[in-house]
Design a protein around this motif. Structure first.
Motif, PDB file in Angstrom:
ATOM      1  N   GLU A 171      38.177  52.772  66.208  1.00 41.17           N
ATOM      2  CA  GLU A 171      38.518  54.193  66.214  1.00 41.17           C
ATOM      3  C   GLU A 171      38.583  54.776  64.806  1.00 41.17           C
ATOM      4  OE1 GLU A 171      41.669  55.267  68.898  1.00 41.17           O
ATOM      5  OE2 GLU A 171      41.150  53.657  70.314  1.00 41.17           O
ATOM      6  N   GLY A 172      38.063  54.023  63.824  1.00 37.28           N
ATOM      7  CA  GLY A 172      37.947  54.537  62.467  1.00 37.28           C
ATOM      8  C   GLY A 172      39.245  54.654  61.704  1.00 37.28           C
ATOM      9  N   ILE A 173      40.210  53.813  62.037  1.00 38.28           N
ATOM     10  CA  ILE A 173      41.539  53.872  61.415  1.00 38.28           C
ATOM     11  C   ILE A 173      41.673  52.773  60.369  1.00 38.28           C
ATOM     12  CG2 ILE A 173      44.026  53.661  61.848  1.00 38.28           C
ATOM     13  CD1 ILE A 173      43.407  54.706  64.718  1.00 38.28           C
ATOM     14  N   HIS A 174      42.117  53.139  59.167  1.00 36.77           N
ATOM     15  CA  HIS A 174      42.345  52.171  58.094  1.00 36.77           C
ATOM     16  C   HIS A 174      43.424  51.178  58.511  1.00 36.77           C
ATOM     17  CE1 HIS A 174      44.022  50.599  54.300  1.00 36.77           C
ATOM     18  NE2 HIS A 174      42.826  50.839  53.772  1.00 36.77           N
ATOM     19  N   THR A 175      43.198  49.902  58.205  1.00 36.58           N
ATOM     20  CA  THR A 175      44.130  48.854  58.620  1.00 36.58           C
ATOM     21  C   THR A 175      44.631  48.046  57.435  1.00 36.58           C
ATOM     22  OG1 THR A 175      42.294  47.321  59.001  1.00 36.58           O
ATOM     23  CG2 THR A 175      43.082  48.581  60.906  1.00 36.58           C
ATOM     24  N   ALA A 176      45.886  47.671  57.499  1.00 38.51           N
ATOM     25  CA  ALA A 176      46.480  46.779  56.503  1.00 38.51           C
ATOM     26  C   ALA A 176      47.317  45.731  57.228  1.00 38.51           C
ATOM     27  CB  ALA A 176      47.346  47.569  55.524  1.00 38.51           C
ATOM     28  N   VAL A 177      47.348  44.543  56.655  1.00 42.94           N
ATOM     29  CA  VAL A 177      48.151  43.447  57.207  1.00 42.94           C
ATOM     30  C   VAL A 177      49.127  42.983  56.133  1.00 42.94           C
ATOM     31  CG1 VAL A 177      48.118  41.054  58.005  1.00 42.94           C
ATOM     32  CG2 VAL A 177      46.434  42.697  58.873  1.00 42.94           C
ATOM     33  N   ASP A 178      50.407  43.100  56.424  1.00 37.30           N
ATOM     34  CA  ASP A 178      51.471  42.669  55.523  1.00 37.30           C
ATOM     35  C   ASP A 178      51.851  41.249  55.920  1.00 37.30           C
ATOM     36  OD1 ASP A 178      53.628  42.400  53.864  1.00 37.30           O
ATOM     37  OD2 ASP A 178      54.773  44.070  54.690  1.00 37.30           O
ATOM     38  N   THR A 179      51.611  40.278  55.033  1.00 40.11           N
ATOM     39  CA  THR A 179      51.740  38.881  55.432  1.00 40.11           C
ATOM     40  C   THR A 179      52.382  38.015  54.348  1.00 40.11           C
ATOM     41  OG1 THR A 179      50.470  36.900  56.108  1.00 40.11           O
ATOM     42  CG2 THR A 179      49.356  38.470  54.647  1.00 40.11           C
ATOM     43  N   THR A 180      53.043  36.964  54.794  1.00 39.43           N
ATOM     44  CA  THR A 180      53.561  35.942  53.888  1.00 39.43           C
ATOM     45  C   THR A 180      52.457  35.006  53.428  1.00 39.43           C
ATOM     46  OG1 THR A 180      54.024  34.336  55.650  1.00 39.43           O
ATOM     47  CG2 THR A 180      55.756  35.957  55.151  1.00 39.43           C
ATOM     48  N   ALA A 183      50.038  30.950  57.388  1.00 39.10           N
ATOM     49  CA  ALA A 183      49.428  30.934  58.716  1.00 39.10           C
ATOM     50  C   ALA A 183      48.155  30.110  58.650  1.00 39.10           C
ATOM     51  CB  ALA A 183      49.123  32.358  59.186  1.00 39.10           C
ATOM     52  N   ARG A 184      47.616  29.771  59.806  1.00 31.87           N
ATOM     53  CA  ARG A 184      46.374  29.013  59.863  1.00 31.87           C
ATOM     54  C   ARG A 184      45.221  29.846  59.323  1.00 31.87           C
ATOM     55  NH1 ARG A 184      46.012  24.767  63.582  1.00 31.87           N
ATOM     56  NH2 ARG A 184      43.911  25.460  64.143  1.00 31.87           N
ATOM     57  N   TRP A 185      44.332  29.222  58.570  1.00 28.74           N
ATOM     58  CA  TRP A 185      43.176  29.943  58.042  1.00 28.74           C
ATOM     59  C   TRP A 185      42.328  30.531  59.170  1.00 28.74           C
ATOM     60  CZ3 TRP A 185      41.188  32.910  54.800  1.00 28.74           C
ATOM     61  CH2 TRP A 185      39.804  33.145  54.771  1.00 28.74           C
ATOM     62  N   GLU A 186      42.247  29.832  60.300  1.00 28.18           N
ATOM     63  CA  GLU A 186      41.466  30.334  61.421  1.00 28.18           C
ATOM     64  C   GLU A 186      41.950  31.700  61.872  1.00 28.18           C
ATOM     65  OE1 GLU A 186      42.729  27.354  61.131  1.00 28.18           O
ATOM     66  OE2 GLU A 186      41.059  25.941  61.279  1.00 28.18           O
ATOM     67  N   SER A 187      43.264  31.942  61.773  1.00 26.93           N
ATOM     68  CA  SER A 187      43.813  33.242  62.158  1.00 26.93           C
ATOM     69  C   SER A 187      43.396  34.319  61.163  1.00 26.93           C
ATOM     70  CB  SER A 187      45.341  33.162  62.250  1.00 26.93           C
ATOM     71  OG  SER A 187      45.734  32.246  63.254  1.00 26.93           O
ATOM     72  N   PHE A 188      43.442  33.987  59.874  1.00 30.22           N
ATOM     73  CA  PHE A 188      42.981  34.940  58.860  1.00 30.22           C
ATOM     74  C   PHE A 188      41.488  35.234  59.039  1.00 30.22           C
ATOM     75  CE2 PHE A 188      46.806  33.767  56.407  1.00 30.22           C
ATOM     76  CZ  PHE A 188      47.196  35.026  55.980  1.00 30.22           C
ATOM     77  N   ILE A 221      49.699  29.025  51.507  1.00 34.16           N
ATOM     78  CA  ILE A 221      49.721  30.431  51.110  1.00 34.16           C
ATOM     79  C   ILE A 221      48.712  30.698  49.998  1.00 34.16           C
ATOM     80  CG2 ILE A 221      51.157  32.224  50.050  1.00 34.16           C
ATOM     81  CD1 ILE A 221      53.573  30.784  51.445  1.00 34.16           C
ATOM     82  N   LEU A 222      48.713  29.846  48.981  1.00 34.50           N
ATOM     83  CA  LEU A 222      47.811  30.033  47.847  1.00 34.50           C
ATOM     84  C   LEU A 222      46.363  29.792  48.244  1.00 34.50           C
ATOM     85  CD1 LEU A 222      49.889  28.345  44.991  1.00 34.50           C
ATOM     86  CD2 LEU A 222      49.956  30.712  45.810  1.00 34.50           C
ATOM     87  N   GLU A 223      46.134  28.791  49.070  1.00 35.24           N
ATOM     88  CA  GLU A 223      44.765  28.495  49.494  1.00 35.24           C
ATOM     89  C   GLU A 223      44.207  29.620  50.367  1.00 35.24           C
ATOM     90  OE1 GLU A 223      41.152  26.632  49.710  1.00 35.24           O
ATOM     91  OE2 GLU A 223      42.844  26.314  48.341  1.00 35.24           O
ATOM     92  N   ASN A 224      45.036  30.171  51.248  1.00 36.07           N
ATOM     93  CA  ASN A 224      44.580  31.297  52.067  1.00 36.07           C
ATOM     94  C   ASN A 224      44.214  32.490  51.197  1.00 36.07           C
ATOM     95  OD1 ASN A 224      44.731  30.091  54.595  1.00 36.07           O
ATOM     96  ND2 ASN A 224      46.854  30.709  54.923  1.00 36.07           N
ATOM     97  N   ALA A 225      44.997  32.738  50.152  1.00 33.10           N
ATOM     98  CA  ALA A 225      44.687  33.844  49.236  1.00 33.10           C
ATOM     99  C   ALA A 225      43.331  33.630  48.572  1.00 33.10           C
ATOM    100  CB  ALA A 225      45.780  33.987  48.189  1.00 33.10           C
ATOM    101  N   ARG A 226      43.070  32.417  48.133  1.00 33.23           N
ATOM    102  CA  ARG A 226      41.779  32.113  47.494  1.00 33.23           C
ATOM    103  C   ARG A 226      40.623  32.347  48.475  1.00 33.23           C
ATOM    104  NH1 ARG A 226      44.799  27.338  45.984  1.00 33.23           N
ATOM    105  NH2 ARG A 226      45.534  27.492  43.828  1.00 33.23           N
ATOM    106  N   LYS A 227      40.815  31.914  49.715  1.00 36.14           N
ATOM    107  CA  LYS A 227      39.750  32.056  50.712  1.00 36.14           C
ATOM    108  C   LYS A 227      39.515  33.523  51.073  1.00 36.14           C
ATOM    109  CE  LYS A 227      40.216  27.501  52.878  1.00 36.14           C
ATOM    110  NZ  LYS A 227      40.607  26.757  54.115  1.00 36.14           N
TER     111      LYS A 227
END
Length: 319
Positions: A171-180, A183-188, A221-227
């Protein structure tokens, strides 16, 4: 059962938010978090189930009410401590909730005259959430805003989160995800195509200290950020500045080096000074948990930490 008929659990829905991404936003706070930060300003977000809260300031005392004691089918509510009301100087008897007996059935909520007892955690379908989102579309369009999925840790409800993000993008709406980030990389990986911006928390760069204080290590957390950075995602990095936990020059040197390694994926670094406004919320849960109480960092200290990161070439704001 179709996915759109399943539910996600939320503890709050906040319209006209201006602190959770660009523009005016609708922030959807999902329940459940694997971290246990002792400074958490929303401890009601931590448990994955709907749970009973008690707001002491609203309680009239058992002398004037006391309906909840008789109504509780588990016998979990009893007479508690005495308190002198500031307004009238009369002594009243408050209630006590035995959390080992309470099963969060909500019967007490229905009989609590002053609404001091209330359940936190409501289930919504994807369609219900999208109906709420559409009400704020005019604000999004005029301000460059959108929808932010937050928590708790919203990635703890990955299927529901993915569907809401997908529908917003359709529907053309900007999205943001606030996260720690925990979580599993598969979810990201599943939400990457539908997420315009990640509001990404970095609490401490030392994994052992991270584990001891917030309950989980930081490698994931750090590895997910890199990915995410490698996959083309965009960040607003958020650093909660917590006294005696992550507020030294050495801490911020480590922050700076890691954030720089993420390259152009980082749009801005936000420093969030510790505050104690969430302390009263822990009392509503009557939970036996370590709660941080400290003096907020001074403006001078916040500016020094900001300058340290700026000198490393990073875009930084104090939020």
């Amino acid at each position: 059962m179709e996915l759109v008929k399943t539910t996600g659990k939320f503890y709050d829905i906040q319209g006209f938010s201006v602190h959770d991404g660009p523009g005016i936003r609708l922030t959807l706070f999902m329940k459940g978090c694997p971290l246990r930060c002792p400074w958490c300003h929303s401890p009601e977000s931590q448990a994955f189930e709907t749970e009973l809260n008690w707001m002491e300031i609203k309680c009239m005392g058992v002398e004037a009410c006391g309906n909840c004691i008789e109504a509780c089918p588990q016998g979990a509510i009893t007479y508690g401590k005495k308190k002198v009301r500031a307004a009238t100087q009369e002594e009243i008897t408050l209630i006590h909730v035995d959390r080992d007996k309470c099963n969060n059935c909500g019967v007490c909520e229905t009989v609590c005259t002053p609404k001091a007892l209330y359940l936190c955690g409501k289930d919504h379908t994807v369609e219900e959430i999208m109906d709420r989102v559409r009400r704020d579309v005019p604000f999004f369009k005029t301000s460059g805003g959108g929808v932010t999925l937050s928590g708790g840790e919203c990635l703890s409800q990955p299927a529901f989160l993915t569907e809401v993000l997908k529908r917003c993008k359709e529907e053309g709406i900007h999205t943001a995800v606030d996260t720690t980030g925990f979580a599993r990389w598969e979810s990201f990986e599943k939400i990457l195509p539908y997420t315009d911006l990640f509001l990404y928390d970095l609490k401490n760069m030392d994994s052992e200290k991270h584990r001891k204080v917030v309950g989980v290590p930081n490698e994931v957390i750090l590895e997910n950020a890199r990915k995410i950075a490698k996959a083309g995602g965009k960040f607003q990095i958020r650093i909660p500045v917590i006294p005696r936990f992550n507020d030294t020059t050495e801490d911020f040197q480590a922050y700076g080096e890691f954030i720089k390694s993420l390259g152009s994926a980082v749009e801005v670094v936000q420093l969030l000074p510790y505050h104690s406004m969430g302390t009263v919320k822990w009392e509503r849960l009557q939970r036996d948990a370590p709660v941080l109480e400290a003096l907020p960092p001074s403006e001078e200290k916040m500016e020094r930490l900001k300058d340290q990161l700026v000198e490393m070439g990073l875009p930084v704001i104090i939020h």
